[in-house]
Design an enzyme around this catalytic site. Structure first.
Site, PDB file in Angstrom:
ATOM      1  CG  ASN A  47      -2.002   1.039   1.126  1.00 24.86           C
ATOM      2  OD1 ASN A  47      -1.739   2.237   1.109  1.00 24.86           O
ATOM      3  ND2 ASN A  47      -3.240   0.574   1.062  1.00 24.86           N
ATOM      4  CG  HIS A  48       1.696   3.277  -3.454  1.00 28.70           C
ATOM      5  ND1 HIS A  48       1.167   3.274  -4.721  1.00 28.70           N
ATOM      6  CD2 HIS A  48       2.793   2.491  -3.518  1.00 28.70           C
ATOM      7  CE1 HIS A  48       1.907   2.525  -5.515  1.00 28.70           C
ATOM      8  NE2 HIS A  48       2.891   2.029  -4.806  1.00 28.70           N
TER       9      HIS A  48
END
Length: 176
Positions: A47-48
């Site tokens: 996840n960024h």
């Protein structure tokens, strides 16, 4: 619970991470399986979310810091975290699979934290759920009428967009 030939599970979200000095609230829809199992916001390693926050305000601090340090970092920037949903039924992690959504109590939260000026949605599903499940309640009670809203590209690894492309839009957080 069996529905249409497959099992769906009732999930409970995470408590809000917020401080009396928080001015910005970032709302996801509902944590994915990895995040729920770890009991961490944006806990999936691909996840960024955390790399985006550190790219905006990081000052050289690593996005791979311990979870408590990441939460403290967000709070230091005046950013609180929560999700639109308190619970739902969903098998897997995809927003498209959310069934029977139950919204968090934003009346209570915004009364307790009147310093919130901005709400940023982490993806369009969070925005859609909020506008349908939450906003009518707030407007009826005239709560949060001065809050500004913005929708950012989802930080999820399911969103086929590079970190750098997401960062172009996510930088708006730094201007809020």
């Amino acid at each position: 619970m069996e529905t249409a030939g497959h099992a769906e599970y009732r999930l409970q979200g995470l408590p809000p991470v917020i401080h009396a000095s928080s001015r910005t609230l970032i709302l996801g829809s509902m944590p994915g399986e990895v995040s729920l199992s770890k009991q961490e916001y944006y806990g999936h390693p691909r996840n960024h979310f955390w790399p985006l926050l550190y790219a905006i305000w990081g000052g050289g601090r690593p996005a791979a810091a311990a979870y408590r340090d990441r939460l403290d970092f967000a709070l230091e920037q005046g950013v609180g975290l929560w999700d639109v949903l308190a619970g739902c039924e969903r098998e897997g992690s995809l927003d498209a699979d959310i069934r029977k959504p139950e919204a968090n109590d934003f009346v209570l939260l915004l009364n307790e934290y009147p310093t919130i000026e901005w709400v940023f949605f982490n993806g369009k599903t969070a925005e859609q759920l909020y506008r349908k499940q939450v906003l009518p309640q707030l407007l009826k009670r005239e709560i949060g009428t001065n809050i500004k809203y913005d929708t950012l590209p989802s930080s999820s690894p399911a969103r086929a967009m590079s970190l750098q492309d997401k960062l172009v839009d996510w930088r708006r957080l730094g201007d809020a």
